[in-house]
Design a protein around this motif. Sequence first.
Motif, mmCIF file in Angstrom:
data_model
loop_
_atom_site.group_PDB
_atom_site.id
_atom_site.type_symbol
_atom_site.label_atom_id
_atom_site.label_comp_id
_atom_site.label_asym_id
_atom_site.label_seq_id
_atom_site.Cartn_x
_atom_site.Cartn_y
_atom_site.Cartn_z
ATOM 1 N N PHE A 114 1.488 3.364 -11.604
ATOM 2 C CA PHE A 114 1.809 2.453 -10.470
ATOM 3 C C PHE A 114 2.907 2.957 -9.570
ATOM 4 O O PHE A 114 2.633 2.846 -8.168
ATOM 5 C CB PHE A 114 2.326 1.081 -10.837
ATOM 6 C CG PHE A 114 1.206 0.208 -11.687
ATOM 7 C CD1 PHE A 114 -0.009 -0.187 -11.056
ATOM 8 C CD2 PHE A 114 1.132 0.078 -13.073
ATOM 9 C CE1 PHE A 114 -0.783 -0.880 -11.926
ATOM 10 C CE2 PHE A 114 0.058 -0.439 -13.671
ATOM 11 C CZ PHE A 114 -0.744 -0.928 -13.579
ATOM 12 N N LEU A 117 0.306 6.234 -8.151
ATOM 13 C CA LEU A 117 -0.952 6.050 -7.544
ATOM 14 C C LEU A 117 -0.671 4.958 -6.034
ATOM 15 O O LEU A 117 -0.314 3.881 -6.314
ATOM 16 C CB LEU A 117 -2.147 5.500 -8.222
ATOM 17 C CG LEU A 117 -2.187 6.185 -9.397
ATOM 18 C CD1 LEU A 117 -3.523 5.700 -10.371
ATOM 19 C CD2 LEU A 117 -2.885 7.625 -9.082
ATOM 20 N N ASN A 118 -0.950 5.377 -4.866
ATOM 21 C CA ASN A 118 -0.743 4.302 -3.793
ATOM 22 C C ASN A 118 -1.959 3.771 -3.792
ATOM 23 O O ASN A 118 -3.124 3.889 -3.521
ATOM 24 C CB ASN A 118 -0.583 5.392 -2.485
ATOM 25 C CG ASN A 118 -0.292 4.464 -1.474
ATOM 26 O OD1 ASN A 118 -0.669 3.398 -1.370
ATOM 27 N ND2 ASN A 118 0.119 5.218 -0.442
ATOM 28 N N PRO A 119 -1.535 2.141 -4.188
ATOM 29 C CA PRO A 119 -2.595 1.107 -4.103
ATOM 30 C C PRO A 119 -3.373 1.075 -2.640
ATOM 31 O O PRO A 119 -4.493 0.439 -2.478
ATOM 32 C CB PRO A 119 -1.886 -0.122 -4.201
ATOM 33 C CG PRO A 119 -0.470 0.208 -3.951
ATOM 34 C CD PRO A 119 -0.313 1.510 -4.147
ATOM 35 N N ARG A 120 -2.806 1.573 -1.519
ATOM 36 C CA ARG A 120 -3.313 1.539 -0.220
ATOM 37 C C ARG A 120 -4.316 2.621 -0.136
ATOM 38 O O ARG A 120 -5.080 2.530 1.138
ATOM 39 C CB ARG A 120 -2.184 1.573 1.053
ATOM 40 C CG ARG A 120 -1.426 0.390 0.758
ATOM 41 C CD ARG A 120 -0.301 0.449 1.554
ATOM 42 N NE ARG A 120 -0.490 0.260 3.116
ATOM 43 C CZ ARG A 120 -0.316 -0.486 3.941
ATOM 44 N NH1 ARG A 120 0.196 -1.688 3.360
ATOM 45 N NH2 ARG A 120 -0.813 -0.295 5.110
ATOM 46 N N LYS A 121 -4.401 3.531 -0.791
ATOM 47 C CA LYS A 121 -5.283 4.861 -0.655
ATOM 48 C C LYS A 121 -6.577 4.712 -1.654
ATOM 49 O O LYS A 121 -6.546 4.155 -2.726
ATOM 50 C CB LYS A 121 -4.562 5.963 -1.153
ATOM 51 C CG LYS A 121 -3.708 6.343 0.112
ATOM 52 C CD LYS A 121 -3.146 7.702 0.032
ATOM 53 C CE LYS A 121 -2.219 8.008 0.943
ATOM 54 N NZ LYS A 121 -1.657 9.702 1.001
ATOM 55 N N THR A 122 -7.631 5.121 -1.312
ATOM 56 C CA THR A 122 -8.756 5.319 -2.420
ATOM 57 C C THR A 122 -8.392 6.477 -3.374
ATOM 58 O O THR A 122 -7.651 7.254 -3.221
ATOM 59 C CB THR A 122 -10.021 5.741 -1.317
ATOM 60 O OG1 THR A 122 -9.850 6.994 -0.879
ATOM 61 C CG2 THR A 122 -10.302 4.748 -0.383
ATOM 62 N N ILE A 123 -9.201 6.446 -4.445
ATOM 63 C CA ILE A 123 -8.994 7.489 -5.405
ATOM 64 C C ILE A 123 -9.487 8.911 -4.866
ATOM 65 O O ILE A 123 -8.867 9.822 -5.193
ATOM 66 C CB ILE A 123 -10.095 7.119 -6.605
ATOM 67 C CG1 ILE A 123 -9.199 5.990 -7.523
ATOM 68 C CG2 ILE A 123 -10.060 8.377 -7.550
ATOM 69 C CD1 ILE A 123 -8.055 6.212 -8.032
ATOM 70 N N ILE A 126 -6.435 10.014 -2.937
ATOM 71 C CA ILE A 126 -5.295 10.417 -3.742
ATOM 72 C C ILE A 126 -5.662 11.590 -4.668
ATOM 73 O O ILE A 126 -4.707 12.589 -4.756
ATOM 74 C CB ILE A 126 -5.178 9.344 -5.123
ATOM 75 C CG1 ILE A 126 -4.643 8.024 -4.130
ATOM 76 C CG2 ILE A 126 -4.276 9.571 -6.049
ATOM 77 C CD1 ILE A 126 -4.636 6.821 -5.234
#
Length: 135
Positions: A114, A117-123, A126
């Motif tokens: 957590f 990984l930036n939750p505002r970006k798509t995999i 990332i």
Amino acid sequence: MPNNAVKTEPTTDNLILKVRDLSKTFPVKGGVLSRIIGGVKAVDGVSLDIHRDEIFGLVGESGCGKTTLGRMILRLIEPSGGRIFFDGIDITDLDRHRMRVFRKRMQIIFQDPFGSLNPRKTIDSIVGEPLRIAG
Ligand SMILES: Nc1ncnc2c1ncn2[C@@H]1O[C@H](COP(=O)(O)OP(=O)(O)OP(=O)(O)O)[C@@H](O)[C@H]1O
Ligand SMILES: [Mg+2]
């Protein structure tokens, strides 16, 4: 050493990382003018060798300077003193541009997904962004 002895010690040319007398003092600011009033000695004269294919464990109590040491080796924090050699090259004073070639060869793997990984970006972005930056 007898001729038939198995050589278990890696040779010096197998060195991937050499750290010499590395130290870091963080400034401590205080007062209304936020002047530097002291320092926290986070890392104090650390030297170590890591050979190719060797797994190196660094253990110590919380706050003893493990993360600071790691971040200095990656040149994410500027050392207060000492030298860092990666694959035989002194990277201590390399500028951003000249560090780029080494950035592809060394990285931190953060334990907390957590925090990584930036939750505002798509995999896709990332995973893809560093690959695109690295060509
Ligand atoms: N940016 C900073 N500014 C000031 N002091 C710092 C900074 N970063 C770390 N320190 C201090 O440097 C010392 C070493 O911290 P560091 O995070 O490297 O320890 P650690 O061994 O990684 O600890 P932990 O096991 O809890 O992760 C601590 O006293 C810490 O408070
Ligand atoms: Mg730490």
